[in-house]
Design an enzyme around this catalytic site. Structure first.
Site, PDB file in Angstrom:
ATOM      1  N   GLY A 105       0.752  -1.120  -0.089  1.00 54.50           N
ATOM      2  CA  GLY A 105       0.081   0.094  -0.052  1.00 54.50           C
ATOM      3  C   GLY A 105       0.686   1.244  -0.033  1.00 54.50           C
ATOM      4  O   GLY A 105       0.155   2.408   0.345  1.00 54.50           O
ATOM      5  N   LEU A 108       4.959   0.668  -3.790  1.00 56.61           N
ATOM      6  CA  LEU A 108       6.252  -0.381  -4.222  1.00 56.61           C
ATOM      7  C   LEU A 108       5.817  -1.564  -5.054  1.00 56.61           C
ATOM      8  O   LEU A 108       6.480  -2.391  -5.394  1.00 56.61           O
ATOM      9  CB  LEU A 108       7.064  -0.768  -2.937  1.00 56.61           C
ATOM     10  N   GLY A 109       4.459  -1.462  -5.669  1.00 56.27           N
ATOM     11  CA  GLY A 109       3.866  -2.383  -6.617  1.00 56.27           C
ATOM     12  C   GLY A 109       3.496  -3.631  -5.763  1.00 56.27           C
ATOM     13  O   GLY A 109       3.752  -4.956  -6.348  1.00 56.27           O
ATOM     14  N   SER A 111       0.723  -5.009  -4.755  1.00 59.03           N
ATOM     15  CA  SER A 111      -0.509  -6.037  -5.468  1.00 59.03           C
ATOM     16  C   SER A 111       0.266  -6.490  -6.656  1.00 59.03           C
ATOM     17  O   SER A 111      -0.304  -7.653  -6.907  1.00 59.03           O
ATOM     18  CB  SER A 111      -1.582  -4.854  -5.725  1.00 59.03           C
ATOM     19  N   ALA A 112       0.868  -5.655  -7.540  1.00 58.54           N
ATOM     20  CA  ALA A 112       1.306  -6.403  -8.761  1.00 58.54           C
ATOM     21  C   ALA A 112       2.108  -7.680  -8.634  1.00 58.54           C
ATOM     22  O   ALA A 112       2.182  -8.640  -9.305  1.00 58.54           O
ATOM     23  CB  ALA A 112       1.977  -5.401  -9.709  1.00 58.54           C
ATOM     24  N   ALA A 113       3.235  -7.392  -7.654  1.00 52.87           N
ATOM     25  CA  ALA A 113       4.021  -8.153  -7.255  1.00 52.87           C
ATOM     26  C   ALA A 113       3.594  -9.547  -6.701  1.00 52.87           C
ATOM     27  O   ALA A 113       3.792 -10.631  -7.061  1.00 52.87           O
ATOM     28  CB  ALA A 113       5.283  -7.794  -6.246  1.00 52.87           C
ATOM     29  N   ASP A 154       2.808  -1.719 -13.367  1.00 45.55           N
ATOM     30  CA  ASP A 154       3.207  -2.148 -12.102  1.00 45.55           C
ATOM     31  C   ASP A 154       3.484  -3.749 -12.486  1.00 45.55           C
ATOM     32  O   ASP A 154       4.498  -4.166 -12.113  1.00 45.55           O
ATOM     33  CB  ASP A 154       2.106  -2.214 -10.921  1.00 45.55           C
TER      34      ASP A 154
HETATM   35  O1  PMV Z   1      -0.329   1.498  -7.333  1.00 51.51           O
HETATM   36  P1  PMV Z   1       0.887   2.342  -7.333  1.00 51.51           P
HETATM   37  O2  PMV Z   1       1.066   3.529  -6.301  1.00 51.51           O
HETATM   38  O3  PMV Z   1       2.109   1.837  -7.738  1.00 51.51           O
HETATM   39  O4  PMV Z   1       0.571   3.812  -8.688  1.00 51.51           O
HETATM   40  C1  PMV Z   1       0.360   2.869  -9.935  1.00 51.51           C
HETATM   41  C2  PMV Z   1       0.646   4.106 -10.880  1.00 51.51           C
HETATM   42  C3  PMV Z   1      -0.287   4.971 -11.310  1.00 51.51           C
HETATM   43  O5  PMV Z   1       0.234   5.570 -12.579  1.00 51.51           O
HETATM   44  C4  PMV Z   1      -0.704   6.097 -10.334  1.00 51.51           C
HETATM   45  C5  PMV Z   1      -1.589   4.315 -11.787  1.00 51.51           C
HETATM   46  C6  PMV Z   1      -1.516   3.221 -13.009  1.00 51.51           C
HETATM   47  O6  PMV Z   1      -2.386   2.437 -13.416  1.00 51.51           O
HETATM   48  O7  PMV Z   1      -0.540   3.238 -13.850  1.00 51.51           O
END
Ligand code: PMV
Length: 327
Positions: A105, A108-109, A111-113, A154
Site C-alpha cells: 500500500g 512499491l507495487g 499488489s502487482a508483485a 506495475d
Molecule cells: O499503485 P501505485 O501506487 O504503484 O501507482 C500506480 C501508478 C499509477 O500511474 C498512479 C496508476 C497506474 O495504473 O499506472
C-alpha cells in the site's frame, strides 16, 4: 509442459516508478525499475475435505502475509479473477501462500508483485512452467479488481524487473543503462490509495483539459530525456528531471506535506533529485543519490537525514551488473 506437479513456486520484484506515474494512465510513457524487495508464492493441492482437519497447513484459498481469502472479499474476488483468466484453474482444493519483504500500500507495487508471484506459482503447479502471456493475463485480471483500470506498468515491472519504458499501447520496453545508479526510498508513514489518487487526477483533467494535455506532453518529454540521460550516465540531469516531474505531480494534487519534506530533505542531504513514486497521497518518495560504487555514502547521508525527522527508508541499486540490489 508436463501435467500437474506437487507444488508450484513463483517470485516477483517490487517496483519504483522513476517518472511518469498518473500520466501513464493517459497513454504517456513511464519509466519504472524493479527492486530487490519482492514477494514469493507457493501453490499446492490440499488434502480431501475429510482429511483436512488432521492435516496442518491444509486450508484452501489464498493467504497473502496473513490476509486470507476467507476473511477478505476483495482479495477473494481478485484471486478468483486470477484463477479464471485464460485457461481456468479450479480453486476448491488449491492453497496458495505469499510471503516476502515488500511493504503493502505504499507505491512499491505490492499488489502487482503478489499477482505475478501467485500467477507464476499456479502456472508452474498446473503446467510445470510459467509462460509470460499466461502470467500477465492472470496478473492483469487481479489488478483490475483492485485498481479498476490499471495502466499495467506495475505488472510489467513485476514481471520483468530491471529498467523498463512502458506505455499502454506498446507495453514494456526493457533497456539496460550502461552504469548502475543508486536510489533511496523514504516512507511517508501513510498508505497511498491508488484508486483515490487516480480519481483526483481525473477530476483535474476534466476541470482543466488544456492545461492537463500540455502537462501530459511535458511528462512524455521528461521520460524521453530521462532515458537518454540514463543511457549517457548523466545522473545530475536525471535528478533535475525527477524534480520537474515532482513539481507537475504536486500541481495535480497528489503530493502531500510529508512527501514535500522528504524530497526537500533528500536534496539538502545531497540527492540529485527526488519525487513521489507511485500514486502519491502518502506512500513513498524516491531520491536519486548518484552512481553505485561510492560505498553508499550519499545514500547513508539521505537515509540519516530522513531518520532524524522520523522517516524510515532503504537504499537500492539499479542497472548494469546489479543482480541483487544492495540495501
Ligand atoms: O499503485 P501505485 O501506487 O504503484 O501507482 C500506480 C501508478 C499509477 O500511474 C498512479 C496508476 C497506474 O495504473 O499506472
Amino acid at each position: 509442459m508436463g501435467g500437474e506437479r506437487q507444488r508450484g513456486e513463483g517470485r516477483a520484484s517490487g517496483k519504483l516508478i522513476l517518472l511518469g506515474e498518473h500520466a501513464v494512465v493517459y497513454g504517456v510513457p513511464a519509466l519504472a525499475v524493479g527492486i530487490s524487495r519482492g514477494l514469493e508464492a507457493r501453490a499446492w493441492r490440499v488434502a480431501a475435505r475429510a482429511e483436512r482437519s488432521a492435516a496442518p497447513d491444509a486450508r484452501p484459498g489464498l493467504d497473502v502475509i496473513g490476509r486470507h481469502t476467507s476473511e477478505d472479499a476483495t482479495l477473494a474476488a481478485a484471486y478468483a479473477a486470477l484463477l479464471a483468466a485464460g485457461e481456468p484453474v479450479a480453486g476448491d482444493d488449491l492453497a496458495v501462500r505469499v510471503h516476502g519483504d515488500l511493504t503493502p500500500g505504499v507505491g512499491l507495487g505490492f499488489s502487482a508483485a503478489a499477482a505475478v508471484a501467485i500467477a507464476r506459482a499456479v502456472e508452474s503447479l498446473v503446467h510445470g512452467g510459467a509462460a509470460v502471456p499466461a502470467v500477465q493475463a492472470r496478473a492483469m485480471a487481479w489488478e483490475r479488481v483492485f485498481h479498476g483500470n490499471p495502466s499495467g506498468v506495475d505488472t510489467a515491472a513485476a514481471l520483468l524487473g530491471g529498467c523498463i519504458r512502458y506505455t499502454r499501447a506498446e507495453g514494456p520496453r526493457p533497456f539496460d543503462p550502461p552504469a548502475c545508479f543508486e536510489l533511496c526510498v523514504g516512507f511517508t508513514g501513510t498508505a497511498a490509495s491508488t484508486a483515490a489518487m487516480v480519481a483526483r487526477v481525473a477530476e483535474l483533467r476534466n476541470a482543466e483539459p488544456a492545461r492537463f494535455e500540455a502537462e501530459l506532453a511535458e511528462v512524455g518529454g521528461l521520460v524521453a530525456q530521462a532515458i537518454a540521460a540514463l543511457e549517457r550516465s548523466e545522473l545530475a540531469r536525471l535528478g533535475a528531471l525527477l524534480d520537474r516531474n515532482q513539481g507537475l505531480l504536486a500541481g495535480w494534487g497528489v503530493s502531500t506535506d510529508a512527501i514535500d519534506v522528504l524530497c526537500r530533505t533528500a536534496r539538502a542531504a545531497g540527492a540529485l533529485g527526488a519525487k513521489l513514486s507511485g500514486s502519491g497521497g502518502g506512500g513513498v518518495v524516491v531520491a536519486l543519490v548518484g552512481p553505485g560504487g561510492d560505498d553508499g555514502r550519499a545514500a547513508t547521508r539521505v537515509l540519516e537525514a530522513w531518520r532524524r525527522l522520523g522517516f524510515g527508508g532503504f537504499r537500492t541499486a539499479v542497472g548494469a551488473g546489479v543482480a541483487e540490489a544492495k540495501e
